[in-house]
Design an enzyme around this catalytic site. Structure first.
Site, PDB file in Angstrom:
ATOM      1  N   TYR A 154       0.834  -1.204   0.000  1.00 49.80           N
ATOM      2  CA  TYR A 154       0.000   0.000   0.000  1.00 49.80           C
ATOM      3  C   TYR A 154       0.873   1.260   0.000  1.00 49.80           C
ATOM      4  O   TYR A 154       0.597   2.227  -0.703  1.00 49.80           O
ATOM      5  CB  TYR A 154      -0.949   0.024   1.199  1.00 49.80           C
ATOM      6  CG  TYR A 154      -1.675   1.341   1.335  1.00 49.80           C
ATOM      7  CD1 TYR A 154      -2.549   1.778   0.339  1.00 49.80           C
ATOM      8  CD2 TYR A 154      -1.464   2.171   2.431  1.00 49.80           C
ATOM      9  CE1 TYR A 154      -3.213   2.999   0.440  1.00 49.80           C
ATOM     10  CE2 TYR A 154      -2.124   3.391   2.549  1.00 49.80           C
ATOM     11  CZ  TYR A 154      -2.992   3.802   1.554  1.00 49.80           C
ATOM     12  OH  TYR A 154      -3.627   5.014   1.659  1.00 49.80           O
ATOM     13  N   ARG A 161       1.341   6.485  -7.035  1.00 53.36           N
ATOM     14  CA  ARG A 161       0.211   7.366  -7.353  1.00 53.36           C
ATOM     15  C   ARG A 161       0.613   8.826  -7.255  1.00 53.36           C
ATOM     16  O   ARG A 161       0.272   9.639  -8.113  1.00 53.36           O
ATOM     17  CB  ARG A 161      -0.943   7.057  -6.393  1.00 53.36           C
ATOM     18  CG  ARG A 161      -2.133   7.989  -6.520  1.00 53.36           C
ATOM     19  CD  ARG A 161      -3.326   7.537  -5.680  1.00 53.36           C
ATOM     20  NE  ARG A 161      -3.039   7.452  -4.247  1.00 53.36           N
ATOM     21  CZ  ARG A 161      -3.950   7.145  -3.323  1.00 53.36           C
ATOM     22  NH1 ARG A 161      -5.184   6.858  -3.690  1.00 53.36           N
ATOM     23  NH2 ARG A 161      -3.625   7.090  -2.043  1.00 53.36           N
ATOM     24  N   TYR A 213      -1.047  13.606   6.006  1.00 51.64           N
ATOM     25  CA  TYR A 213      -0.679  12.612   7.019  1.00 51.64           C
ATOM     26  C   TYR A 213       0.817  12.682   7.318  1.00 51.64           C
ATOM     27  O   TYR A 213       1.633  12.874   6.410  1.00 51.64           O
ATOM     28  CB  TYR A 213      -0.972  11.190   6.517  1.00 51.64           C
ATOM     29  CG  TYR A 213      -2.413  10.713   6.632  1.00 51.64           C
ATOM     30  CD1 TYR A 213      -3.417  11.470   7.213  1.00 51.64           C
ATOM     31  CD2 TYR A 213      -2.757   9.454   6.142  1.00 51.64           C
ATOM     32  CE1 TYR A 213      -4.721  10.993   7.299  1.00 51.64           C
ATOM     33  CE2 TYR A 213      -4.055   8.967   6.227  1.00 51.64           C
ATOM     34  CZ  TYR A 213      -5.036   9.750   6.803  1.00 51.64           C
ATOM     35  OH  TYR A 213      -6.310   9.273   6.890  1.00 51.64           O
ATOM     36  N   ARG A 226     -11.611  13.434   0.903  1.00 52.55           N
ATOM     37  CA  ARG A 226     -12.600  12.628   1.631  1.00 52.55           C
ATOM     38  C   ARG A 226     -13.885  12.433   0.849  1.00 52.55           C
ATOM     39  O   ARG A 226     -14.561  11.424   1.002  1.00 52.55           O
ATOM     40  CB  ARG A 226     -12.913  13.266   2.980  1.00 52.55           C
ATOM     41  CG  ARG A 226     -11.712  13.384   3.905  1.00 52.55           C
ATOM     42  CD  ARG A 226     -11.199  12.033   4.350  1.00 52.55           C
ATOM     43  NE  ARG A 226      -9.977  12.180   5.152  1.00 52.55           N
ATOM     44  CZ  ARG A 226      -9.277  11.141   5.587  1.00 52.55           C
ATOM     45  NH1 ARG A 226      -9.641   9.900   5.287  1.00 52.55           N
ATOM     46  NH2 ARG A 226      -8.186  11.329   6.288  1.00 52.55           N
ATOM     47  N   GLU A 328     -14.119  -0.644   6.206  1.00 50.11           N
ATOM     48  CA  GLU A 328     -14.155   0.662   5.551  1.00 50.11           C
ATOM     49  C   GLU A 328     -15.492   0.778   4.820  1.00 50.11           C
ATOM     50  O   GLU A 328     -15.984  -0.220   4.292  1.00 50.11           O
ATOM     51  CB  GLU A 328     -12.983   0.732   4.561  1.00 50.11           C
ATOM     52  CG  GLU A 328     -12.750   2.070   3.939  1.00 50.11           C
ATOM     53  CD  GLU A 328     -11.430   2.094   3.154  1.00 50.11           C
ATOM     54  OE1 GLU A 328     -10.353   1.849   3.743  1.00 50.11           O
ATOM     55  OE2 GLU A 328     -11.503   2.335   1.940  1.00 50.11           O
TER      56      GLU A 328
HETATM   57  C1  3EB Z   1      -7.790   6.566   5.763  1.00 46.35           C
HETATM   58  O1  3EB Z   1      -8.691   7.328   6.105  1.00 46.35           O
HETATM   59  C2  3EB Z   1      -8.184   5.159   5.455  1.00 46.35           C
HETATM   60  O2  3EB Z   1      -5.175   5.843  -0.159  1.00 46.35           O
HETATM   61  O3  3EB Z   1      -6.767   6.494  -1.491  1.00 46.35           O
HETATM   62  C3  3EB Z   1      -9.314   5.344   2.626  1.00 46.35           C
HETATM   63  C4  3EB Z   1      -9.684   5.773   1.341  1.00 46.35           C
HETATM   64  C5  3EB Z   1      -7.973   5.124   2.912  1.00 46.35           C
HETATM   65  C6  3EB Z   1      -8.724   5.997   0.358  1.00 46.35           C
HETATM   66  C7  3EB Z   1      -6.372   6.047  -0.402  1.00 46.35           C
HETATM   67  C8  3EB Z   1      -7.023   5.337   1.906  1.00 46.35           C
HETATM   68  C9  3EB Z   1      -7.388   5.778   0.653  1.00 46.35           C
HETATM   69  O4  3EB Z   1      -6.608   6.918   5.683  1.00 46.35           O
HETATM   70  C10 3EB Z   1      -7.538   4.622   4.257  1.00 46.35           C
END
Ligand code: 3EB
Length: 342
Positions: A154, A161, A213, A226, A328
């Site tokens: 991941y 990406r 992050y 989001r 999720e």
């Molecule tokens: C998070 O909130 C959970 O890497 O595109 C959720 C949706 C998550 C998309 C991405 C990662 C991704 O970090 C993980």
């Protein structure tokens, strides 16, 4: 909610009425050739990555634990074109383009370069065809949690990406809503919806923007927003990314699926109830739950029955990108037209 960037192509004019109507496929309908007015169809079958004869047909590469149907068809009210071009299976109408790209397990061993290759192709193709705005991406990555530390697949995916999406000027404002789920097949599938016009990014007030992050989660922060708002004239769609039990940037309730579900639902609530968005009156349309461990389904059922009493919910088995996340949820909300036209 953040401001919409200016669209230099001049297509920041108001969105037209939504030219796509999804509906649940009738029994056996997906076994027959798709009608000409189908923009795309999604079929829920099996574990493996497979191409289909029709580039409009998307095969979800995850085992269904519960679905209300065999799949769905998105009908278009404007003419549909489709084809295959190198790695890209595509179809489009006047407003939207759906693309799917796949690599087999052997081609994803170098996850970072494989992801970069798919995203470069995806972006090039959608831009050349006049659909430069990514609204939504689904990524199914084989053996997503394999590899230790920064070698985890991941994390390598996030690096690949970012090499593509991060290269665009003001890229944080151009990131799509996304889902990244692991699958048993070692390959990589990317499915995306691209638009002629800018959508509006929506962030979650209780979650840090993922592109910010901290380093602890990997060498490259994840490139997604989001949620994405598509402000159709006859009622907006809010396309919500895979949402998990993440508060700020930290995983909450590691090891407790029920508590993770409650937190995830609270996060979805915080997303749609935030100032500036709440007055739009979002109605849940349909949702998908990804579950790492099938055994967690039974203890979750009573909660799911309550949260999704009158809302269609698909459930798939799939690995979540952080090892301590057990589930999720993604989904679509609609805004009734009367409220949009206020
Ligand atoms: C998070 O909130 C959970 O890497 O595109 C959720 C949706 C998550 C998309 C991405 C990662 C991704 O970090 C993980």
């Amino acid at each position: 909610m953040t401001a919409t960037p200016r669209d230099q192509s001049g297509l920041d004019s108001p969105w037209p009425a939504c030219p796509v109507q999804p509906r649940v496929a009738a029994d056996g309908e997906l076994a027959r050739p798709l009608p000409p007015d189908a923009l795309c169809a999604i079929v829920y079958r099996g574990d493996a990555v497979s191409a289909s004869a029709d580039p409009r047909l998307i095969v979800a590469p995850l085992p269904a634990l519960r679905t209300s149907c065999e799949g769905e068809i998105w009908f278009s009210s404007t003419p549909v074109r489709s084809g295959r071009d190198g790695l890209v299976d595509w179809s489009c109408n006047d407003e939207l383009m759906i693309v799917q790209l796949r690599l087999s397990a052997a081609d994803v061993e170098d996850t970072e370069n494989a992801t970069q290759r798919l995203y470069a192709e995806l972006l090039r193709f959608t831009q050349v065809r006049g659909f430069p705005h990514l609204l939504r991406a689904w990524n199914y990555l084989g053996r997503i949690n394999e590899g230790e530390g920064d070698r985890e697949r991941y994390r390598r995916f996030c690096v690949g990406r970012h090499r593509v999406l991060g290269g665009q000027p003001g890229y944080e404002r151009r990131l799509p809503a996304a889902t990244v789920i692991g699958m048993v097949d070692g390959g990589l599938v990317v499915i995306a919806v691209a638009a002629r016009r800018f959508g509006q990014q929506v962030e979650n007030p209780v979650q840090m923007s993922a592109w910010r992050y901290p380093r602890a989660y990997g060498p490259q922060s994840p490139g997604f927003t989001r949620a994405m708002l598509a402000p159709w004239a006859d009622g907006a769609h809010l396309l919500v990314s895979g949402t998990a039990s993440v508060v700020g940037h930290a995983t909450a309730h590691a090891g407790d699926a029920q508590a993770q579900l409650r937190q995830t639902m609270a996060n979805l609530e915080a997303l749609i109830k935030q100032p500036g968005l709440a007055r739009r009156g979002f109605l849940p349309e349909h949702f998908t739950l990804y579950l790492r461990d099938r055994a967690d389904l039974t203890p979750l059922e009573p909660l799911l029955a309550r949260y999704f009493a009158n809302v269609p919910l698909q459930i798939f088995r799939g690995d979540i990108c952080r090892r301590d996340l057990l589930l999720e949820i993604e989904g679509i909300y609609r805004v009734p037209p009367a409220i949009v036209a206020r």
